[in-house]
Scaffold this motif. Sequence first.
Motif, PDB file in Angstrom:
ATOM      1  N   ARG A   1       0.830  -1.213   0.000  1.00 45.51           N
ATOM      2  CA  ARG A   1       0.000   0.000   0.000  1.00 45.51           C
ATOM      3  C   ARG A   1       0.861   1.259   0.000  1.00 45.51           C
ATOM      4  NH1 ARG A   1      -2.824  -2.822   4.042  1.00 45.51           N
ATOM      5  NH2 ARG A   1      -1.977  -1.407   5.628  1.00 45.51           N
ATOM      6  N   ILE A   2       1.960   1.219   0.742  1.00 42.71           N
ATOM      7  CA  ILE A   2       2.819   2.407   0.840  1.00 42.71           C
ATOM      8  C   ILE A   2       3.535   2.682  -0.467  1.00 42.71           C
ATOM      9  CG2 ILE A   2       4.889   3.323   1.956  1.00 42.71           C
ATOM     10  CD1 ILE A   2       2.408   3.482   3.674  1.00 42.71           C
ATOM     11  N   THR A   3       3.979   1.635  -1.152  1.00 46.03           N
ATOM     12  CA  THR A   3       4.811   1.815  -2.348  1.00 46.03           C
ATOM     13  C   THR A   3       4.034   1.765  -3.646  1.00 46.03           C
ATOM     14  OG1 THR A   3       5.284  -0.572  -2.402  1.00 46.03           O
ATOM     15  CG2 THR A   3       6.819   0.838  -1.197  1.00 46.03           C
ATOM     16  N   ALA A   4       2.738   1.508  -3.592  1.00 43.44           N
ATOM     17  CA  ALA A   4       1.953   1.428  -4.822  1.00 43.44           C
ATOM     18  C   ALA A   4       1.908   2.797  -5.502  1.00 43.44           C
ATOM     19  CB  ALA A   4       0.533   0.960  -4.520  1.00 43.44           C
ATOM     20  N   PRO A   5       2.050   2.845  -6.809  1.00 44.27           N
ATOM     21  CA  PRO A   5       1.995   4.144  -7.509  1.00 44.27           C
ATOM     22  C   PRO A   5       0.607   4.743  -7.411  1.00 44.27           C
ATOM     23  CG  PRO A   5       1.982   2.330  -9.079  1.00 44.27           C
ATOM     24  CD  PRO A   5       2.239   1.719  -7.732  1.00 44.27           C
ATOM     25  N   PRO A   6       0.514   6.075  -7.389  1.00 43.80           N
ATOM     26  CA  PRO A   6      -0.819   6.707  -7.317  1.00 43.80           C
ATOM     27  C   PRO A   6      -1.644   6.405  -8.564  1.00 43.80           C
ATOM     28  CG  PRO A   6       0.874   8.334  -7.795  1.00 43.80           C
ATOM     29  CD  PRO A   6       1.594   7.047  -7.462  1.00 43.80           C
ATOM     30  N   VAL A   7      -2.907   6.166  -8.338  1.00 43.81           N
ATOM     31  CA  VAL A   7      -3.830   5.869  -9.440  1.00 43.81           C
ATOM     32  C   VAL A   7      -4.695   7.098  -9.687  1.00 43.81           C
ATOM     33  CG1 VAL A   7      -5.673   4.366 -10.268  1.00 43.81           C
ATOM     34  CG2 VAL A   7      -3.854   3.450  -8.796  1.00 43.81           C
ATOM     35  N   PRO A   8      -4.520   7.782 -10.794  1.00 45.34           N
ATOM     36  CA  PRO A   8      -5.326   8.995 -11.033  1.00 45.34           C
ATOM     37  C   PRO A   8      -6.797   8.653 -11.244  1.00 45.34           C
ATOM     38  CG  PRO A   8      -4.092   8.410 -13.001  1.00 45.34           C
ATOM     39  CD  PRO A   8      -3.625   7.482 -11.911  1.00 45.34           C
ATOM     40  N   VAL A   9      -7.649   9.480 -10.684  1.00 42.87           N
ATOM     41  CA  VAL A   9      -9.101   9.326 -10.846  1.00 42.87           C
ATOM     42  C   VAL A   9      -9.622  10.617 -11.447  1.00 42.87           C
ATOM     43  CG1 VAL A   9     -11.291   8.875  -9.691  1.00 42.87           C
ATOM     44  CG2 VAL A   9      -9.177   7.795  -8.875  1.00 42.87           C
ATOM     45  N   ALA A  10     -10.132  10.580 -12.654  1.00 43.42           N
ATOM     46  CA  ALA A  10     -10.563  11.787 -13.353  1.00 43.42           C
ATOM     47  C   ALA A  10     -11.851  12.327 -12.754  1.00 43.42           C
ATOM     48  CB  ALA A  10     -10.743  11.498 -14.838  1.00 43.42           C
ATOM     49  N   ALA A  11     -11.940  13.657 -12.678  1.00 39.61           N
ATOM     50  CA  ALA A  11     -13.165  14.311 -12.209  1.00 39.61           C
ATOM     51  C   ALA A  11     -14.192  14.322 -13.338  1.00 39.61           C
ATOM     52  CB  ALA A  11     -12.843  15.735 -11.770  1.00 39.61           C
ATOM     53  N   PRO A  12     -15.481  14.386 -13.005  1.00 41.27           N
ATOM     54  CA  PRO A  12     -16.519  14.431 -14.054  1.00 41.27           C
ATOM     55  C   PRO A  12     -16.454  15.754 -14.807  1.00 41.27           C
ATOM     56  CG  PRO A  12     -17.478  14.815 -11.917  1.00 41.27           C
ATOM     57  CD  PRO A  12     -16.054  14.415 -11.672  1.00 41.27           C
ATOM     58  N   PRO A  13     -16.921  15.770 -16.036  1.00 45.94           N
ATOM     59  CA  PRO A  13     -16.836  16.995 -16.846  1.00 45.94           C
ATOM     60  C   PRO A  13     -17.884  18.047 -16.477  1.00 45.94           C
ATOM     61  CG  PRO A  13     -17.899  15.260 -18.095  1.00 45.94           C
ATOM     62  CD  PRO A  13     -17.434  14.631 -16.794  1.00 45.94           C
ATOM     63  N   TRP A  14     -18.731  17.786 -15.431  1.00 48.74           N
ATOM     64  CA  TRP A  14     -19.741  18.765 -15.017  1.00 48.74           C
ATOM     65  C   TRP A  14     -19.513  19.088 -13.545  1.00 48.74           C
ATOM     66  CZ3 TRP A  14     -20.812  13.941 -16.980  1.00 48.74           C
ATOM     67  CH2 TRP A  14     -20.988  12.925 -16.020  1.00 48.74           C
ATOM     68  N   PRO A  15     -19.917  20.231 -13.093  1.00 47.66           N
ATOM     69  CA  PRO A  15     -19.682  20.616 -11.688  1.00 47.66           C
ATOM     70  C   PRO A  15     -20.517  19.769 -10.733  1.00 47.66           C
ATOM     71  CG  PRO A  15     -21.070  22.247 -12.774  1.00 47.66           C
ATOM     72  CD  PRO A  15     -20.599  21.288 -13.860  1.00 47.66           C
ATOM     73  N   VAL A  16     -19.913  19.451  -9.591  1.00 47.48           N
ATOM     74  CA  VAL A  16     -20.582  18.690  -8.545  1.00 47.48           C
ATOM     75  C   VAL A  16     -20.477  19.495  -7.270  1.00 47.48           C
ATOM     76  CG1 VAL A  16     -20.649  16.545  -7.248  1.00 47.48           C
ATOM     77  CG2 VAL A  16     -20.044  16.525  -9.661  1.00 47.48           C
ATOM     78  N   HIS A  17     -21.596  19.758  -6.577  1.00 48.19           N
ATOM     79  CA  HIS A  17     -21.604  20.651  -5.424  1.00 48.19           C
ATOM     80  C   HIS A  17     -22.074  19.910  -4.184  1.00 48.19           C
ATOM     81  CE1 HIS A  17     -21.061  23.962  -8.253  1.00 48.19           C
ATOM     82  NE2 HIS A  17     -22.066  23.441  -8.964  1.00 48.19           N
ATOM     83  N   GLY A  18     -21.470  20.289  -3.095  1.00 53.35           N
ATOM     84  CA  GLY A  18     -21.973  19.856  -1.797  1.00 53.35           C
ATOM     85  C   GLY A  18     -21.671  18.449  -1.414  1.00 53.35           C
ATOM     86  N   ALA A  19     -20.739  17.776  -2.078  1.00 57.87           N
ATOM     87  CA  ALA A  19     -20.416  16.384  -1.727  1.00 57.87           C
ATOM     88  C   ALA A  19     -19.049  16.353  -1.046  1.00 57.87           C
ATOM     89  CB  ALA A  19     -20.395  15.512  -2.966  1.00 57.87           C
ATOM     90  N   TYR A  20     -18.979  15.815   0.133  1.00 54.62           N
ATOM     91  CA  TYR A  20     -17.722  15.746   0.871  1.00 54.62           C
ATOM     92  C   TYR A  20     -16.746  14.794   0.176  1.00 54.62           C
ATOM     93  CZ  TYR A  20     -14.343  14.613   4.467  1.00 54.62           C
ATOM     94  OH  TYR A  20     -13.174  14.405   5.155  1.00 54.62           O
ATOM     95  N   GLY A  21     -15.536  15.281   0.008  1.00 52.35           N
ATOM     96  CA  GLY A  21     -14.509  14.439  -0.597  1.00 52.35           C
ATOM     97  C   GLY A  21     -14.434  14.581  -2.088  1.00 52.35           C
TER      98      GLY A  21
END
Length: 451
Positions: A406-426
Amino acid sequence: MATCPPHPCPLGPADGAPAAGPLRHAHWWQRTWVRYGAPTTLLAISGLVILALVREETGTEGFLVGLGLATLPVPLLIAAFRWLDRVEPGPWRNLLFCFAWGACAAALIAIVANSFATRWIATATADPSSADTLGATVIAPVVEEIAKAAAVLLVFLFRRRDFTGILDGVVTAGVTATGFAFTENILYLGTAFGTDQLTGGTGIASVTAATFFVRIIMSPFAHPLFTVLTGIGFGVSALAADRQHIRRVVFPLSGLLLAMGMHAMWNGSSAFGEYGFFAVYAAFMVPIFGLLTWLVIWTRQRELKTVRAELPAYAVAGWLSPVEPYALGSMRARRIARQYARRHASRAAAREVARYEAYATSLAFLRHRGRRGRAGADFVVRERELLDELWRRREAARPALDYAARITAPPVPVAAPPWPVHGAYGYGCPTTPMTQTTPYPAYPAYNPYRS
């Protein structure tokens, strides 16, 4: 392929275990006390004889000075070869035997044979100066490299499970040559000190300082560099299949001949003029040292790649957890796993993790040889032995390796959605792509159109 079920079960005849029947008594030379007692006795006698010869040549005071100065590069060289062997570390008893052989048996053979050959040449030609030159450039390289290669041959023949590739040959040959150079440096430095005692030389201008600079500072790797060529030849031979008899003989002999030639060129560098030594050092020794260093590091990376490629089959069969092949194929992850076990359990747990890593690496190499048709007849039995060793240590090793993965695993990019998202934690803002490198968990945004 992994041929065993996902949990240990007793061995039977179908698994390669011997069927019940009368036990065959081992030959006398196969008994434990003979296999360990005979080499120990031989090396002890050789050590006492070489100690007496060197002390007689240098005197007690010169011997002690030479011993102290010759010891300085030994820990560094041993640590370097041990670092190279970290992927699949061999047992310490093999390294101890190799060092003792080089320092005692090989050094004794070299002193006796070189002295006899030089005196014979001087008597036959009535030209002592030419005999000394011929002895240094022809006799000494042949005798010394054969004497050092004997240790590599013995490990290759009688510790075959520990000698599986090029890195094993490099480490075995390098440690043997380090022991040989240790004894030779005692002799040269002790003799130089005795010369200074007679001539009154002191400080930087003394013979002892010059000898120390040339042998300890400039060229501590000289003897290991020569003999490593022999070790590489044996390593290539170890990679060959049993039926490839010519290859298994030609490569060790070729490595030995290259070691002799390089040794002869090094010893004869003084005949190339006033700056011949420095010319050979700069034009040949340093580039070859750099080339061999690159070769062994590249070989080490290939071994790690082999571990990552071969172990997933055992993870599929249930013997390993899914993340272990990745963790075991990374030296950084291995180190973190040992540190985790030491910090959260004990030093004994860290040692168990280290053994787990070594057995898993041996298992990967065994499977790699099996797929290429180079495994021995005991492949199934040896595979089961290694799997059982892993299974017994899984409770201590798996949590540490999971953490390291877990410590050495390369970061996995997660793309954001192409539309705005409001009020969601995280959830990140629409203009900032979220990755595992963010200080909080990067969860993907909810997509109401995804089925």
